[in-house]
Design a protein around this motif. Structure first.
Motif, PDB file in Angstrom:
ATOM      1  N   GLN A 239       0.830  -1.210   0.000  1.00  0.00           N
ATOM      2  CA  GLN A 239       0.000   0.000   0.000  1.00  0.00           C
ATOM      3  C   GLN A 239       0.867   1.265   0.000  1.00  0.00           C
ATOM      4  O   GLN A 239       0.383   2.345  -0.338  1.00  0.00           O
ATOM      5  CB  GLN A 239      -0.933   0.007   1.212  1.00  0.00           C
ATOM      6  CG  GLN A 239      -2.027  -1.052   1.168  1.00  0.00           C
ATOM      7  CD  GLN A 239      -1.519  -2.447   1.466  1.00  0.00           C
ATOM      8  OE1 GLN A 239      -0.481  -2.611   2.112  1.00  0.00           O
ATOM      9  NE2 GLN A 239      -2.244  -3.466   1.024  1.00  0.00           N
ATOM     10  N   SER A 240       2.123   1.123   0.360  1.00  0.00           N
ATOM     11  CA  SER A 240       3.081   2.219   0.288  1.00  0.00           C
ATOM     12  C   SER A 240       3.784   2.152  -1.060  1.00  0.00           C
ATOM     13  O   SER A 240       4.585   1.260  -1.317  1.00  0.00           O
ATOM     14  CB  SER A 240       4.105   2.108   1.421  1.00  0.00           C
ATOM     15  OG  SER A 240       5.132   3.064   1.266  1.00  0.00           O
ATOM     16  N   ARG A 241       3.478   3.116  -1.932  1.00  0.00           N
ATOM     17  CA  ARG A 241       4.004   3.094  -3.293  1.00  0.00           C
ATOM     18  C   ARG A 241       5.007   4.219  -3.499  1.00  0.00           C
ATOM     19  O   ARG A 241       4.746   5.373  -3.147  1.00  0.00           O
ATOM     20  CB  ARG A 241       2.862   3.206  -4.314  1.00  0.00           C
ATOM     21  CG  ARG A 241       1.918   2.021  -4.313  1.00  0.00           C
ATOM     22  CD  ARG A 241       0.682   2.261  -5.163  1.00  0.00           C
ATOM     23  NE  ARG A 241       0.988   2.782  -6.493  1.00  0.00           N
ATOM     24  CZ  ARG A 241       0.680   4.019  -6.895  1.00  0.00           C
ATOM     25  NH1 ARG A 241       0.065   4.845  -6.093  1.00  0.00           N
ATOM     26  NH2 ARG A 241       0.986   4.397  -8.118  1.00  0.00           N
ATOM     27  N   VAL A 242       6.139   3.854  -4.106  1.00  0.00           N
ATOM     28  CA  VAL A 242       7.220   4.818  -4.304  1.00  0.00           C
ATOM     29  C   VAL A 242       7.782   4.644  -5.704  1.00  0.00           C
ATOM     30  O   VAL A 242       8.071   3.521  -6.131  1.00  0.00           O
ATOM     31  CB  VAL A 242       8.336   4.605  -3.254  1.00  0.00           C
ATOM     32  CG1 VAL A 242       9.550   5.473  -3.576  1.00  0.00           C
ATOM     33  CG2 VAL A 242       7.835   4.900  -1.852  1.00  0.00           C
ATOM     34  N   MET A 243       7.929   5.748  -6.427  1.00  0.00           N
ATOM     35  CA  MET A 243       8.606   5.717  -7.720  1.00  0.00           C
ATOM     36  C   MET A 243      10.112   5.745  -7.471  1.00  0.00           C
ATOM     37  O   MET A 243      10.609   6.559  -6.700  1.00  0.00           O
ATOM     38  CB  MET A 243       8.192   6.919  -8.568  1.00  0.00           C
ATOM     39  CG  MET A 243       8.689   6.860 -10.015  1.00  0.00           C
ATOM     40  SD  MET A 243      10.437   7.324 -10.234  1.00  0.00           S
ATOM     41  CE  MET A 243      10.402   9.063  -9.815  1.00  0.00           C
ATOM     42  N   HIS A 244      10.827   4.839  -8.132  1.00  0.00           N
ATOM     43  CA  HIS A 244      12.261   4.723  -7.887  1.00  0.00           C
ATOM     44  C   HIS A 244      13.008   4.580  -9.203  1.00  0.00           C
ATOM     45  O   HIS A 244      12.677   3.736 -10.028  1.00  0.00           O
ATOM     46  CB  HIS A 244      12.534   3.507  -6.991  1.00  0.00           C
ATOM     47  CG  HIS A 244      13.983   3.263  -6.697  1.00  0.00           C
ATOM     48  ND1 HIS A 244      14.894   4.287  -6.525  1.00  0.00           N
ATOM     49  CD2 HIS A 244      14.681   2.106  -6.529  1.00  0.00           C
ATOM     50  CE1 HIS A 244      16.073   3.773  -6.268  1.00  0.00           C
ATOM     51  NE2 HIS A 244      15.985   2.452  -6.280  1.00  0.00           N
ATOM     52  N   ILE A 245      14.037   5.425  -9.376  1.00  0.00           N
ATOM     53  CA  ILE A 245      14.926   5.335 -10.534  1.00  0.00           C
ATOM     54  C   ILE A 245      16.238   4.745 -10.022  1.00  0.00           C
ATOM     55  O   ILE A 245      16.977   5.414  -9.324  1.00  0.00           O
ATOM     56  CB  ILE A 245      15.187   6.718 -11.166  1.00  0.00           C
ATOM     57  CG1 ILE A 245      13.891   7.510 -11.319  1.00  0.00           C
ATOM     58  CG2 ILE A 245      15.915   6.584 -12.492  1.00  0.00           C
ATOM     59  CD1 ILE A 245      14.119   8.968 -11.667  1.00  0.00           C
ATOM     60  N   ALA A 246      16.535   3.523 -10.368  1.00  0.00           N
ATOM     61  CA  ALA A 246      17.681   2.834  -9.769  1.00  0.00           C
ATOM     62  C   ALA A 246      19.009   3.351 -10.295  1.00  0.00           C
ATOM     63  O   ALA A 246      19.145   3.719 -11.459  1.00  0.00           O
ATOM     64  CB  ALA A 246      17.569   1.331 -10.013  1.00  0.00           C
ATOM     65  N   GLY A 247      20.006   3.384  -9.394  1.00  0.00           N
ATOM     66  CA  GLY A 247      21.398   3.566  -9.788  1.00  0.00           C
ATOM     67  C   GLY A 247      21.820   4.960 -10.167  1.00  0.00           C
ATOM     68  O   GLY A 247      22.847   5.129 -10.832  1.00  0.00           O
ATOM     69  N   GLN A 248      21.109   5.992  -9.740  1.00  0.00           N
ATOM     70  CA  GLN A 248      21.444   7.341 -10.200  1.00  0.00           C
ATOM     71  C   GLN A 248      22.714   7.900  -9.563  1.00  0.00           C
ATOM     72  O   GLN A 248      23.388   8.736 -10.157  1.00  0.00           O
ATOM     73  CB  GLN A 248      20.264   8.280  -9.929  1.00  0.00           C
ATOM     74  CG  GLN A 248      19.019   7.942 -10.737  1.00  0.00           C
ATOM     75  CD  GLN A 248      19.297   7.891 -12.220  1.00  0.00           C
ATOM     76  OE1 GLN A 248      19.630   8.889 -12.839  1.00  0.00           O
ATOM     77  NE2 GLN A 248      19.168   6.699 -12.808  1.00  0.00           N
TER      78      GLN A 248
END
Length: 330
Positions: A239-248
């Motif tokens: 229910q906890s949603r997070v947008m994540h861009i890996a490895g920046q």
């Protein structure tokens, strides 16, 4: 730190973002937190700049001033880049030592943006399950496509599977394969990415802070293992949603790019994890299992004319950093 952290009867949360030369992404992350902070009274956010030696501190502070976030957001400039654990501990340690320490601590990557209700979902789960020590979010990419993944603890069998990459063997070893695809239900797991991980204060009181002998990688794996051994399980909360861009910050896990040679700290962290938690002999068998599996995969790849998508010098670097050639754990 006591001026940064204010608790209330309902909630006390410290969010820690460790920045390393990702100022723009960090500001975007803070922007996404604005409404979340309002919904959780007592929430404070500390951005630790891990000695970026660029414009990061000034740019982040300027955004805080410009958008009026001074009441809940602060920049803490480190004079040393000691890695992920070091940066988080820099903010968490004084908070724990304050007269009224927060109940919860959220580790949040700068290359994330929290979706509405993401923080509250984690806090609510913690409140409803007082024996749970660590919770983590579900992730999605920039287009909103979910990649709901958690992980099992690394083992000899997972190392064999990681090197061999043979479907029938992966099925036989499914209970030990590290990556787990999750459903829409909350579930206990071994460990979660530190990109969005909430930790109960009592976990730190039980096992201490994160191990700073890891520079990057395996530190959250190790921390979740220590927590589990101390009786604090880890749960995935979709229910906890997070947008994540890996490895920046590191460039190691960036998707859809030509892989780069893995940095030394990846091998140091892997070796430390196995030796610290399972001993030298177990680590040696894990190294051997991966090496045999990878050798067989390399032969099969050539015979079947499969593309090589691994980082350059992977086998040679793994051999050089095995416990057979390096006897120290870090």
């Amino acid at each position: 730190m006591e001026t940064l952290v204010h608790s209330t009867a309902s909630c006390s949360l410290l969010v820690v973002i460790v920045n390393y030369r990702t100022a723009r992404l960090t500001v975007d992350c803070l922007q996404s937190l604005e409404s979340e902070v309002r919904s959780l009274p007592g929430t404070q956010v500390v951005v630790v700049d891990n000695d970026s030696r660029d414009y990061s501190v000034e740019a982040i502070q300027s955004a805080i001033d410009q958008y009026g976030w001074q009441a809940w957001a602060t920049v803490l400039a480190s004079k040393h880049n000691g890695g992920f654990s070091y940066g988080n501990n820099l903010a968490i340690r004084p908070a724990l030592q304050s007269p009224n320490p927060p109940l919860y601590y959220l580790l949040l990557n700068p290359d994330t943006q929290v979706r509405p209700g993401a923080l509250k979902a984690l806090v609510d789960f913690m409140e409803q399950h007082p024996t749970v020590g660590i919770t983590g979010s579900s992730f999605e990419d920039r287009e909103g496509k979910p990649w709901a993944t958690t992980f099992r603890f690394p083992s000899i069998w997972s190392e064999l599977d990681s090197g061999l990459r043979l479907g029938i063997v992966s099925k036989l070893l499914s209970k030990w394969v590290i990556a787990r695809s999750m459903t829409e239900e909350a579930e206990e797991v071994d460990w979660l990415p530190g990109a969005s991980m909430m930790i109960r204060r009592q976990v730190f009181e039980s096992i201490g802070l994160m191990d700073e002998d890891y520079f990057l990688y395996y530190e959250e794996t190790d921390f979740c293992l220590q927590a589990k051994r101390a009786g604090w399980p880890c749960w995935y909360v979709p229910q906890s949603r997070v947008m994540h861009i890996a490895g920046q910050s590191t460039g190691v896990t960036v998707q859809d790019t030509i892989p780069k040679r893995l940095p030394q700290y990846v091998f140091n962290s892997r070796r430390r994890y196995f030796v610290k938690n399972h001993g030298w002999l177990y680590a040696a068998i894990a190294d051997l299992a991966w090496s045999i599996g990878y050798s067989l995969w390399s032969v099969r790849r050539v015979i079947q004319r499969k593309p090589n998508t691994d980082p350059p010098y992977l086998f040679l670097d793994s051999l050089r950093n095995s416990v057979f050639l390096k006897f120290r754990s870090n």
